[in-house]
Design an enzyme around this catalytic site. Structure first.
Site, short mmCIF file in Angstrom:
data_model
loop_
_atom_site.label_atom_id
_atom_site.label_comp_id
_atom_site.label_asym_id
_atom_site.label_seq_id
_atom_site.Cartn_x
_atom_site.Cartn_y
_atom_site.Cartn_z
N CYS A 1 36.26 -50.06 5.79
CA CYS A 1 35.21 -51.04 5.97
C CYS A 1 34.88 -51.22 7.44
O CYS A 1 35.74 -51.37 8.28
CB CYS A 1 35.62 -52.39 5.40
SG CYS A 1 34.42 -53.69 5.70
N LYS B 1 39.17 -58.46 -14.17
CA LYS B 1 39.78 -58.04 -12.90
C LYS B 1 39.15 -58.77 -11.72
O LYS B 1 39.87 -59.27 -10.83
CB LYS B 1 39.60 -56.52 -12.71
CG LYS B 1 40.08 -56.01 -11.35
CD LYS B 1 39.77 -54.54 -11.15
CE LYS B 1 38.38 -54.31 -10.60
NZ LYS B 1 38.35 -54.33 -9.13
N ASN B 2 37.82 -58.83 -11.68
CA ASN B 2 37.14 -59.40 -10.53
C ASN B 2 37.40 -60.89 -10.37
O ASN B 2 37.25 -61.44 -9.28
CB ASN B 2 35.63 -59.13 -10.62
CG ASN B 2 35.28 -57.67 -10.39
OD1 ASN B 2 36.09 -56.92 -9.83
ND2 ASN B 2 34.11 -57.27 -10.82
N ARG C 1 28.86 -52.20 2.90
CA ARG C 1 29.69 -53.16 2.15
C ARG C 1 30.36 -54.13 3.13
O ARG C 1 31.58 -54.21 3.23
CB ARG C 1 30.74 -52.44 1.31
CG ARG C 1 30.16 -51.58 0.23
CD ARG C 1 31.17 -51.21 -0.82
NE ARG C 1 31.50 -52.37 -1.64
CZ ARG C 1 32.41 -52.35 -2.61
NH1 ARG C 1 33.08 -51.26 -2.86
NH2 ARG C 1 32.66 -53.42 -3.31
N ARG D 1 42.86 -48.83 -11.74
CA ARG D 1 42.53 -50.00 -10.91
C ARG D 1 41.83 -51.09 -11.72
O ARG D 1 41.91 -52.27 -11.37
CB ARG D 1 41.64 -49.60 -9.73
CG ARG D 1 42.32 -48.78 -8.66
CD ARG D 1 41.41 -48.62 -7.45
NE ARG D 1 40.90 -49.91 -7.04
CZ ARG D 1 39.61 -50.16 -6.80
NH1 ARG D 1 38.71 -49.21 -6.93
NH2 ARG D 1 39.22 -51.37 -6.43
N ASP E 1 28.10 -52.62 -11.83
CA ASP E 1 29.38 -52.11 -12.33
C ASP E 1 29.27 -51.49 -13.73
O ASP E 1 30.26 -50.98 -14.26
CB ASP E 1 30.43 -53.22 -12.34
CG ASP E 1 31.02 -53.46 -10.96
OD1 ASP E 1 30.74 -52.68 -10.05
OD2 ASP E 1 31.77 -54.44 -10.81
#
Length: 420
Positions: A116, A22-23, A121, A398, A306
Site C-alpha cells: 500500500c 469476514k468483512n 487503495r 482468506r 466483491d
C-alpha cells in the site's frame, strides 16, 4: 501447496449454511482493543484472515480464545502500541487497529499495509479522519505514528467519496472521543451497521449507522459484550451464483435476503428464481438457460465489487452478450484471462468487460489471482466440461470457510489435493 480439483457438470441441490461476514468480523475483532473487558463474538468465520488478525492482537497484548464458531477477545491491558510491518502486511484490514489503539492509549505506531502507498487503495481517508479527530499524524519509514495526548475530540468529517474502511476506522476511533462526531458521506454497507450494533452493545452511542450520515457521541469507556456477526452477504451471493451456474435448487441458510437486493435484481433478470424463505433464501435454476445481463459495480446498496468476478463467471455461459463495468477498484479483471483459458469469450477495455456467452466451458489448469477472482474460477469449474484444477487456493482460504465441504454436500464433485 494445495490445489482444488473440480469435475464439472454436477448440479447443486441442498442447503448451504452461511458463515459470519469476514468483512465485519475483522473490524469487530479490532473493536476488542477499545475495552479492558471481554468481547464475545459468535458466528465467527474461521478464515486465514481472522487467524492473521488473531496473531496481531495477541502481539498487542490481547488474549484470544476460539472454538465452535465463537471467539472471546480480552485486551485487559495493551502490552504494545506498535503493530509491526511483518504482522500488518499480510492483510489490509490489520491497519484498522490504529484507531482503537490511539483512542485507548493516546498514541500508536502502525505499519502501512503491505503493498500500500498513499494512492492506489489509499489509507489517506483513514488518516484524514483521525487528523480531524485531533490526532497528530506523521509518516516514518513506512509507519504511521499517531498521537493524541489529550485524547481524541469529536468532529464533523465529510468523506470526499464513500469508503467502507475509512468509515469503520472513524467509528472505531470516535466512540471514545470527547464530544460529538458526525460522519458525512459514510458507507452504508450492512457491515457498518453490524459494527455499530456491537459498539453500542459495548456502551457506545452510535446512531444512524447504515445511512449516509452517522452520529456518534463519545463515551469515557466501553465494556464487554456478546455479539453475533452478521451473515456474510458476499458468501451468500457467491453460492447463489454458483447454484445459478451449475443448475439445481439450493437454500442459503441464515442469509439475509435484503442485503443482496442489487444481485437478486440481476439474477432475476437473467432468469434465475430467487425466493426468500424462512431462515434464508432459495436459489433455483432448473432446465432454462441464463440470459445475458449487464452489471455495474457501485457502493452499497448497489451491486458489490466483491461479486463482480463471480457474476462474470456466470455470464460466460449466458445466452447473449453482457457488459460488466467495474467502478470501484482498478485492476479487478485479472480473472478474465484465466476464464478465457477455459473457453470464455471476454474482451476487457479499461474498466469494462464485454462477455459473449459461449455454449460450453472446458476444464483447464487455472491460477487464482485474488480472493474473489479465485472463487469465480470455482464457479466456472462447476459449469465446465471435464476437470478444472485451481492453483494458489490460499486466496480462497482468506474469505471462504469450508468451501469444498459446503459445495460437496450439495453434490459438487470438488476435492482439495496437495500439489504433486
Amino acid at each position: 501447496m494445495d490445489r482444488i480439483h473440480i469435475e464439472g457438470g454436477a448440479r447443486l441441490n441442498g442447503r448451504i449454511p452461511i458463515s459470519g461476514a469476514k468483512n465485519s468480523a475483522l473490524k469487530l475483532m479490532a473493536a476488542a482493543l477499545l475495552t479492558d473487558q471481554k468481547l464475545n463474538l459468535s458466528r465467527m468465520p474461521d478464515l486465514a484472515d481472522t487467524r492473521f488478525l488473531t496473531v496481531l492482537l495477541t502481539h498487542l497484548g490481547a488474549s484470544v480464545e476460539t472454538g465452535n464458531g465463537t471467539m472471546t477477545l480480552h485486551a485487559e491491558t495493551l502490552a504494545r502500541t506498535e503493530a509491526p510491518y511483518d504482522l500488518v502486511r499480510k492483510m489490509r484490514a490489520s491497519f484498522n487497529v490504529l484507531g482503537p489503539i490511539l483512542a485507548r492509549e493516546g498514541r500508536a505506531r502502525v505499519s502501512l499495509p503491505g503493498g500500500c502507498a498513499i494512492g492506489a487503495r489509499p489509507v489517506d481517508l483513514h488518516l484524514q479522519a483521525l487528523t480531524e479527530l485531533g490526532a497528530s499524524i506523521e509518516l516514518e519509514e513506512g509507519y504511521v505514528v499517531a498521537a493524541a495526548k489529550s485524547g481524541l475530540k469529536g468532529a464533523r468529517i465529510a468523506f470526499p467519496f464513500v469508503s467502507v474502511g475509512a468509515t469503520e476506522h472513524a467509528m472505531l476511533a470516535a466512540v471514545l472521543a470527547k464530544g460529538e462526531t458526525v460522519l458525512e458521506n459514510a458507507a452504508r454497507e450492512p457491515e457498518i451497521a453490524d459494527l455499530a450494533h456491537c459498539l453500542n452493545a459495548m456502551g457506545a452511542k452510535v446512531e444512524n449507522a447504515g445511512q449516509s450520515t452517522i452520529h456518534i457521541t463519545g463515551v469515557e469507556r466501553l465494556s464487554g459484550a456478546d455479539h453475533a456477526v452478521v451473515p456474510d452477504r458476499i458468501e451468500t451471493g457467491t453460492y447463489a451464483l454458483a447454484t445459478a451456474a451449475a443448475g439445481g435448487t439450493v437454500v442459503l441458510q441464515d442469509a439475509v435476503p435484503e442485503h443482496n437486493e442489487a444481485l437478486w435484481k440481476l439474477m432475476r433478470a437473467a432468469g434465475i428464481r430467487v425466493t426468500p424463505v424462512e431462515g434464508g433464501i432459495e436459489i433455483d435454476r432448473n432446465g432454462h438457460p441464463v440470459a445475458a445481463v449487464d452489471a455495474e459495480t457501485r457502493p452499497y446498496p448497489g451491486f458489490p465489487t466483491d461479486l463482480q468476478a463471480q457474476f462474470m463467471a456466470l455470464m460466460t455461459r449466458a445466452d447473449g452478450t453482457s457488459i460488466i463495468r467495474e467502478t470501484i477498484f482498478e485492476n479487478r479483471f485479472m480473472h478474465a484471462p484465466e476464464l478465457a483459458r477455459m473457453g470464455a469469450n471476454i474482451t476487457v477495455r479499461g474498466n469494462e468487460a464485454v462477455v459473449r456467452g459461449v455454449k460450453a466451458l472446458r476444464g483447464a489448469p487455472v491460477m487464482a489471482t485474488d480472493l474473489r477472482a479465485s472463487v469465480s474460477l470455482v464457479i466456472a469449474g462447476l459449469m465446465a466440461e471435464g476437470e478444472t484444477i485451481i492453483g494458489r487456493v490460499y486466496h480462497l482460504d482468506r474469505g471462504f470457510e469450508r468451501l469444498e465441504d459446503k459445495l460437496k454436500a450439495c453434490g459438487a464433485q470438488i476435492e482439495r489435493k496437495p500439489e504433486e
